[in-house]
Design a protein around this motif. Structure first.
Motif, PDB file in Angstrom:
ATOM      1  N   THR A 156      -0.493   3.156  -1.159  1.00 29.95           N
ATOM      2  CA  THR A 156      -1.803   3.268  -0.496  1.00 29.95           C
ATOM      3  C   THR A 156      -1.968   4.538   0.340  1.00 29.95           C
ATOM      4  OG1 THR A 156      -1.760   0.848  -0.324  1.00 29.95           O
ATOM      5  CG2 THR A 156      -3.519   1.989   0.825  1.00 29.95           C
ATOM      6  N   LYS A 203      -9.315   5.858  -2.874  1.00 35.49           N
ATOM      7  CA  LYS A 203      -9.587   5.081  -1.658  1.00 35.49           C
ATOM      8  C   LYS A 203     -10.989   4.472  -1.699  1.00 35.49           C
ATOM      9  CE  LYS A 203      -6.497   7.774   1.326  1.00 35.49           C
ATOM     10  NZ  LYS A 203      -6.429   8.772   2.430  1.00 35.49           N
ATOM     11  N   THR A 218       1.210  -4.268  -1.178  1.00 32.98           N
ATOM     12  CA  THR A 218       1.250  -2.970  -1.833  1.00 32.98           C
ATOM     13  C   THR A 218       2.685  -2.623  -2.209  1.00 32.98           C
ATOM     14  OG1 THR A 218       0.735  -0.612  -1.569  1.00 32.98           O
ATOM     15  CG2 THR A 218       1.453  -1.800   0.406  1.00 32.98           C
ATOM     16  N   LEU A 264      -4.609  -3.743   3.423  1.00 36.66           N
ATOM     17  CA  LEU A 264      -4.177  -2.447   2.895  1.00 36.66           C
ATOM     18  C   LEU A 264      -4.448  -1.380   3.953  1.00 36.66           C
ATOM     19  CD1 LEU A 264      -5.520  -2.556  -0.786  1.00 36.66           C
ATOM     20  CD2 LEU A 264      -3.139  -2.677  -0.053  1.00 36.66           C
ATOM     21  N   SER A 301     -10.774  -2.700   5.294  1.00 34.88           N
ATOM     22  CA  SER A 301      -9.609  -3.553   5.105  1.00 34.88           C
ATOM     23  C   SER A 301      -9.553  -4.657   6.154  1.00 34.88           C
ATOM     24  CB  SER A 301      -8.332  -2.709   5.163  1.00 34.88           C
ATOM     25  OG  SER A 301      -7.197  -3.495   4.887  1.00 34.88           O
ATOM     26  N   GLU A 349      -2.159  -2.698  -6.964  1.00 39.12           N
ATOM     27  CA  GLU A 349      -2.984  -2.228  -5.850  1.00 39.12           C
ATOM     28  C   GLU A 349      -4.425  -2.714  -5.980  1.00 39.12           C
ATOM     29  OE1 GLU A 349      -2.303   0.213  -2.332  1.00 39.12           O
ATOM     30  OE2 GLU A 349      -0.989  -0.551  -3.908  1.00 39.12           O
TER      31      GLU A 349
END
Length: 446
Positions: A398, A406, A394, A63, A56, A383
């Motif tokens: 998450t 994930k 989001t 996220l 991320s 998402e």
């Protein structure tokens, strides 16, 4: 030795080097974040969660499975900030920038790779552009830090305020969306500053500056800010930016935030129109937003920012070319033209190909996440669009996602940062020419 060099150049094309560089950066970041020293509790986190956070940050998404301020130690936050900076610049750009500063010779292969990394039109002058890019980044991030410092220093003290100003300036300019506001409330982002004019305007400006790309700013400087003298790409980026901020602003102002006081209503509408351009900050809780607002935000997240910028998504030029080509086709015109320029057919094909890739991944990923998590499709689509566009917004789902979900989002963030066409050319084949051309046959469409 010459044969080995030729073999390496054949196997590791510029596209593959870009893919490999981001992969190595993500894995290195995941290793550092999985160390006990990276956590405030001094206990190591599961490697998958460290990998998610690293991906991320390196893919400048935002996220998170942990609240950044509460979970990570000073070392962990520093790792995240370095990942954001390198990921925003691009690993190749950062490496070659260091080589330039150290006085090392930059080979032709490095220049070609750098050209693809920054989406430059030509290899000539690429090193001068890189120096302009690096200096501009440093200047804008320092300016953002200086402007944010008084507001954070007043609330957190001078030393901590300076750290907060630096962190949020880098995060905003690189369109990363990581924040340290969990000290107020976990996963709150900038909701506590929804009515703060100064912070809203500074963060929005940094997002737009980073998302427009330095090729656009260099073109503006070279043309002395005369729109008529700009290249076609710069014109499309600037006009698309104005359009994609103004239109959502009207929707949010007259519908989504109509119940708020006027000043806060303006700031909420402006910020939620700018931040889907792959920034990831929010001053409003998206779990409370209407489905129409979520759908509009999904479209904005998929479009993203400009090529060669810190932003992700399909890119403004891709969306503009698709719209212009569709309008020209509906009008019965053979060529798509704008600003007295004709758009090349290969650019139109690339734009539609990229759009197809993004929509296919979005729909497939949303359906899989909806089944795995038992959530409404609009939430999982939000998402997935956030990950694909490297946005970071989001609705709050998450942290509770299962491991497979994930992993899907990690791939989407990686795909969105390196670019769909870059990944396709690197994985399928480095050569784009067809060995033969077959006869054409007319089809009935529609």
């Amino acid at each position: 030795m010459q044969k080995i060099r030729v073999w390496l150049m054949d196997k590791f094309s510029p596209f593959r080097m870009i893919l490999m560089s981001f992969m190595i950066l993500i894995l290195a970041g995941a290793f550092l974040l999985s160390l006990p020293a990276a956590s405030a509790s001094r206990q190591s986190v599961p490697f998958l969660n460290a990998l998610f956070t690293s991906a991320s940050a390196a893919c400048v998404t935002g996220l998170v499975v942990y609240d950044t301020a509460m979970q990570w130690s000073l070392f962990g936050r520093a790792v995240i900030l370095v990942l954001i900076q390198i990921g925003g610049l691009g690993v190749v750009t950062a490496m070659i920038g260091l080589m330039i500063m150290s006085g090392r010779r930059i080979s032709l292969m490095h220049r070609i790779t750098l050209q693809d990394a920054v989406s430059a039109h030509q290899i000539g002058g690429i090193l001068n552009f890189t120096i302009f890019f690096l200096k501009g980044t440093l200047l804008i991030e320092c300016l953002g830090t200086i402007l944010l410092f008084p507001f954070f220093a007043r609330e957190y003290g001078s030393l901590k305020g300076l750290g907060y100003a630096l962190f949020h300036s880098l995060s905003a300019f690189n369109n990363a969306g990581f924040d340290l506001m969990g000290v107020k409330a976990p996963f709150s982002s900038l909701t506590g500053y929804a009515a703060h004019t100064g912070i809203n305007l500074i963060i929005c400006s940094l997002i737009i500056l980073g998302g427009a790309g330095f090729m656009t700013w260099r073109d503006l400087i070279a043309s002395k800010f005369r729109i008529s003298n700009l290249r076609l790409q710069s014109k499309l980026i600037l006009f698309s930016t104005v359009f994609l901020v103004s239109l959502p602003f009207c929707f949010f102002y007259f519908h989504e935030f109509s119940a708020y006081p006027r000043n806060e209503r303006i700031l909420l509408s402006l910020f939620q129109s700018v931040t889907p351009r792959t920034a990831g900050f929010n001053t409003f809780d998206y779990s409370r937003m209407s489905e129409a607002g979520l759908l509009l935000t999904i479209l904005l997240m998929l479009v993203g920012g400009a090529p060669g910028s810190t932003a992700g998504g399909m890119k403004l030029t891709t969306a503009a070319v698709i719209v212009l080509a569709a309008v020209s086709s509906l009008k019965g015109k053979k060529d798509a033209c704008v600003f007295r320029r004709r758009i090349r057919e290969e650019d139109i094909v690339s734009a539609f190909t990229l759009c197809f890739l993004y929509l296919t991944l979005l729909l497939a990923g949303s359906a899989v996440l909806s089944v795995l998590e038992g959530l409404p499709l609009i939430r999982t689509m939000f998402e997935c669009a956030s990950a694909l566009g490297t946005v970071g917004l989001t609705t709050g789902i998450t942290p509770g996602l299962c491991p497979l979900s994930k992993i899907i989002l990690i791939f989407f963030m990686y795909f969105g940062r390196v670019g769909g066409l870059t990944m396709t050319y690197a994985v399928i084949n480095s050569e784009r020419t067809q060995p033969r051309r077959y006869p054409a046959e007319k089809l009935t469409i529609g």
